[in-house]
Design a protein around this motif. Structure first.
Motif, PDB file in Angstrom:
ATOM      1  N   ARG A 259       0.818  -1.221   0.000  1.00 18.42           N
ATOM      2  CA  ARG A 259       0.000   0.000   0.000  1.00 18.42           C
ATOM      3  C   ARG A 259       0.842   1.258   0.000  1.00 18.42           C
ATOM      4  O   ARG A 259       0.308   2.370  -0.092  1.00 18.42           O
ATOM      5  CB  ARG A 259      -0.966  -0.019   1.188  1.00 18.42           C
ATOM      6  CG  ARG A 259      -1.960  -1.144   1.017  1.00 18.42           C
ATOM      7  CD  ARG A 259      -3.353  -0.946   1.489  1.00 18.42           C
ATOM      8  NE  ARG A 259      -3.896   0.359   1.685  1.00 18.42           N
ATOM      9  CZ  ARG A 259      -4.846   0.611   2.581  1.00 18.42           C
ATOM     10  NH1 ARG A 259      -5.281  -0.363   3.366  1.00 18.42           N
ATOM     11  NH2 ARG A 259      -5.347   1.808   2.690  1.00 18.42           N
ATOM     12  N   LEU A 260       2.156   1.094   0.129  1.00 20.52           N
ATOM     13  CA  LEU A 260       3.042   2.262   0.024  1.00 20.52           C
ATOM     14  C   LEU A 260       3.589   2.391  -1.391  1.00 20.52           C
ATOM     15  O   LEU A 260       4.336   3.320  -1.687  1.00 20.52           O
ATOM     16  CB  LEU A 260       4.202   2.149   1.024  1.00 20.52           C
ATOM     17  CG  LEU A 260       3.835   2.251   2.502  1.00 20.52           C
ATOM     18  CD1 LEU A 260       5.070   2.063   3.371  1.00 20.52           C
ATOM     19  CD2 LEU A 260       3.191   3.601   2.814  1.00 20.52           C
TER      20      LEU A 260
ATOM     21  N   HIS B 118       2.601   5.285  -5.363  1.00 18.05           N
ATOM     22  CA  HIS B 118       2.341   6.709  -5.114  1.00 18.05           C
ATOM     23  C   HIS B 118       3.235   7.177  -3.972  1.00 18.05           C
ATOM     24  O   HIS B 118       3.783   6.370  -3.233  1.00 18.05           O
ATOM     25  CB  HIS B 118       0.863   6.961  -4.769  1.00 18.05           C
ATOM     26  CG  HIS B 118       0.277   5.898  -3.894  1.00 18.05           C
ATOM     27  ND1 HIS B 118      -1.005   5.443  -4.032  1.00 18.05           N
ATOM     28  CD2 HIS B 118       0.818   5.165  -2.881  1.00 18.05           C
ATOM     29  CE1 HIS B 118      -1.228   4.483  -3.150  1.00 18.05           C
ATOM     30  NE2 HIS B 118      -0.141   4.293  -2.439  1.00 18.05           N
ATOM     31  N   TRP B 119       3.351   8.467  -3.845  1.00 18.05           N
ATOM     32  CA  TRP B 119       4.094   9.026  -2.719  1.00 18.05           C
ATOM     33  C   TRP B 119       3.212   8.962  -1.468  1.00 18.05           C
ATOM     34  O   TRP B 119       1.976   9.052  -1.571  1.00 18.05           O
ATOM     35  CB  TRP B 119       4.478  10.473  -3.005  1.00 18.05           C
ATOM     36  CG  TRP B 119       5.500  10.582  -4.085  1.00 18.05           C
ATOM     37  CD1 TRP B 119       5.260  10.616  -5.440  1.00 18.05           C
ATOM     38  CD2 TRP B 119       6.921  10.653  -3.920  1.00 18.05           C
ATOM     39  NE1 TRP B 119       6.449  10.697  -6.120  1.00 18.05           N
ATOM     40  CE2 TRP B 119       7.493  10.728  -5.223  1.00 18.05           C
ATOM     41  CE3 TRP B 119       7.777  10.658  -2.824  1.00 18.05           C
ATOM     42  CZ2 TRP B 119       8.865  10.810  -5.430  1.00 18.05           C
ATOM     43  CZ3 TRP B 119       9.142  10.739  -3.038  1.00 18.05           C
ATOM     44  CH2 TRP B 119       9.689  10.812  -4.317  1.00 18.05           C
ATOM     45  N   SER B 120       3.851   8.827  -0.306  1.00 21.52           N
ATOM     46  CA  SER B 120       3.101   8.810   0.951  1.00 21.52           C
ATOM     47  C   SER B 120       3.805   9.684   1.985  1.00 21.52           C
ATOM     48  O   SER B 120       5.025   9.598   2.148  1.00 21.52           O
ATOM     49  CB  SER B 120       3.019   7.393   1.521  1.00 21.52           C
ATOM     50  OG  SER B 120       2.529   6.482   0.563  1.00 21.52           O
TER      51      SER B 120
ATOM     52  N   PRO C  95       0.043  12.586  -3.314  1.00 21.31           N
ATOM     53  CA  PRO C  95       0.442  11.587  -2.325  1.00 21.31           C
ATOM     54  C   PRO C  95      -0.729  11.147  -1.442  1.00 21.31           C
ATOM     55  O   PRO C  95      -1.792  11.762  -1.448  1.00 21.31           O
ATOM     56  CB  PRO C  95       1.467  12.349  -1.486  1.00 21.31           C
ATOM     57  CG  PRO C  95       1.063  13.772  -1.597  1.00 21.31           C
ATOM     58  CD  PRO C  95       0.305  13.953  -2.886  1.00 21.31           C
ATOM     59  N   GLN C  96      -0.503  10.083  -0.687  1.00 19.58           N
ATOM     60  CA  GLN C  96      -1.449   9.719   0.363  1.00 19.58           C
ATOM     61  C   GLN C  96      -0.857  10.146   1.712  1.00 19.58           C
ATOM     62  O   GLN C  96       0.358  10.268   1.855  1.00 19.58           O
ATOM     63  CB  GLN C  96      -1.785   8.235   0.337  1.00 19.58           C
ATOM     64  CG  GLN C  96      -0.615   7.303   0.597  1.00 19.58           C
ATOM     65  CD  GLN C  96      -1.035   5.827   0.581  1.00 19.58           C
ATOM     66  OE1 GLN C  96      -2.207   5.491   0.544  1.00 19.58           O
ATOM     67  NE2 GLN C  96      -0.054   4.944   0.621  1.00 19.58           N
ATOM     68  N   TYR C  97      -1.737  10.370   2.679  1.00 20.42           N
ATOM     69  CA  TYR C  97      -1.331  10.892   3.982  1.00 20.42           C
ATOM     70  C   TYR C  97      -1.736   9.888   5.049  1.00 20.42           C
ATOM     71  O   TYR C  97      -2.907   9.530   5.157  1.00 20.42           O
ATOM     72  CB  TYR C  97      -1.993  12.255   4.237  1.00 20.42           C
ATOM     73  CG  TYR C  97      -1.611  13.279   3.202  1.00 20.42           C
ATOM     74  CD1 TYR C  97      -0.528  14.133   3.402  1.00 20.42           C
ATOM     75  CD2 TYR C  97      -2.303  13.362   1.990  1.00 20.42           C
ATOM     76  CE1 TYR C  97      -0.152  15.053   2.440  1.00 20.42           C
ATOM     77  CE2 TYR C  97      -1.922  14.275   1.017  1.00 20.42           C
ATOM     78  CZ  TYR C  97      -0.851  15.121   1.251  1.00 20.42           C
ATOM     79  OH  TYR C  97      -0.469  16.014   0.288  1.00 20.42           O
ATOM     80  N   LEU C  98      -0.753   9.453   5.827  1.00 19.71           N
ATOM     81  CA  LEU C  98      -0.988   8.389   6.797  1.00 19.71           C
ATOM     82  C   LEU C  98      -0.635   8.851   8.197  1.00 19.71           C
ATOM     83  O   LEU C  98       0.415   9.462   8.416  1.00 19.71           O
ATOM     84  CB  LEU C  98      -0.128   7.169   6.439  1.00 19.71           C
ATOM     85  CG  LEU C  98      -0.294   6.659   5.003  1.00 19.71           C
ATOM     86  CD1 LEU C  98       0.842   5.733   4.635  1.00 19.71           C
ATOM     87  CD2 LEU C  98      -1.630   5.946   4.864  1.00 19.71           C
TER      88      LEU C  98
END
Ligand SMILES: [Cu+2]
Lengths: 221, 156
Positions: free
Chosen positions: A73-74, A77-79, A116-119
């Protein structure tokens, strides 16, 4: 064009020379570009790029919807990763609000490919269930993802990322504090730890650094 | 208690009202950051000024709406964020102390009822001169949440 016929021959010759020189310079520049990698990005002081990016080992966590959250899941895309806990009323909401401003700023950039996604990864898995994260993390931005898991699974990830966290016992067992690293981590689309950003956070500067990092990453692929 | 002559100032700040008794502290801009509806732990912020000629120490805090109120300072030391309880907080004579996000804050622990923007929190500060300073802090979203982030739908 504006030359009189008297000078047309000289003018033509000069033009040819200029074209030839321009072509030569252009060719050399193009060859240089092909042979030499682009210069490494110059980043603000609070952003550090890891050279080389750190390859991560597999981990098994769970997101706030209950779905598996693993290395896969990483990828693609950028995370951005931030570590904290829901019983933290000051620095964690402050940083999540900053991340929300950052997310909105990055969303306006011309390159949607690098969205990006933000976690938000819990360093307090004892109290931070997926249900609790589901009520906490999306409050700051509906696209943000909360991540938790067993204590050992969280440690498996935080150790690889050099993220520290320490439970501070108190006389009220349900009301302990957790010291934790304040840095924001950036994972690249290969799932490698690519850069870290340290507080105090300035979203304009972070956006510029993110743009430089992603552009450079694309250029050297 | 009457807000009295402070009301003009309260209009500007719109989020606070404080009643001073025999003490010389003045509290302005008091607010509590709205949290997600289930949040049990919130943080309160304010500017506390001491126009008097003697230092005044805040030795404790409580609120009828929370089990416990502590004064904390968030510090980032060698990359680690930690909150350190402050048993007392000195407001120097002629000076002021700012409680703000990422620094000093009132740690409001275990809300008895969920709080949302627009609600008020009563906080009592116990001073070393034996008096109490009552602070009214309005709950509101973090200013950093910015325009376009409408939290109102979260609790209606
Ligand atoms: Cu605190």
């Amino acid at each position: 064009m504006h030359n009189s016929p008297k000078y047309s021959c000289d003018g033509k010759g000069l033009t040819l020379w200029l074209v030839a020189i321009a072509a030569l310079i252009g060719g050399v520049l193009a060859a240089n570009q092909l042979l030499q990698p682009p210069a490494a990005p110059v980043l603000s002081q609070s952003t550090t790029r890891l050279v080389p990016a750190r390859v991560l080992q597999a981990f098994e966590l769970i997101d706030h919807t209950g779905a598996a959250f693993n290395l896969e899941r990483l990828r693609g895309h950028w995370s951005f990763l931030f570590f904290g806990y829901t019983h933290c009323p000051d620095i964690c909401p402050t940083t999540l609000n900053t991340l929300n401003v950052l997310a909105r700023t990055i969303a306006t950039l011309p390159e949607p490919a690098s969205t990006p996604q933000y976690l938000f990864v819990s360093v307090d898995p004892e109290r931070d269930t997926p249900e609790l994260l589901a009520k906490f993390v999306p409050y700051f931005n509906p696209t943000f993802i909360g991540v938790t898991g067993t204590t050992s699974a969280i440690d498996m990830l935080t150790k690889q990322l050099s993220i520290m966290h320490m439970k501070i016992e108190s006389d009220r067992p349900d009301n302990y504090l957790v010291d934790h690293s304040a840095a924001l981590l950036l994972i690249d689309p290969q799932g490698n730890l690519h850069a870290l950003m340290s507080p105090p956070f300035d979203t304009d500067r972070m956006t510029q650094d993110f743009q430089k990092l992603t552009a450079y990453y694309e250029a050297i692929q | 208690m009457k807000i009295g002559s402070l009301s003009a100032f309260a209009l500007f700040c719109s989020v606070w009202a404080a009643t001073a008794q025999a003490d010389a502290l003045t509290v302005s801009g008091a607010w509590v950051r709205e949290g997600p509806p289930t949040t049990q732990v919130l943080a309160g912020y304010a500017q506390i000024a001491n126009p008097g000629t003697q230092d005044i120490t805040i030795v404790g805090a409580r609120s009828p709406q929370f089990d416990t109120v502590e004064i904390h300072r968030t510090e980032i030391v060698e990359g680690m964020a930690r909150m350190i309880a402050q048993p007392e907080l000195v407001i120097p004579a002629g000076g002021s102390v700012s409680l703000e996000p990422g620094g000093l804050h009132l740690m409001l622990i275990q809300a008895q009822n969920p709080l949302a923007s627009g609600d008020h929190v009563e906080i009592q500060l116990q001073l070393n001169n034996g008096t109490q300073l009552r602070v009214d802090a309005e709950v509101r979203p973090d200013p950093d949440a910015g325009a376009g982030m409408d939290h109102s739908h979260h609790h209606h």
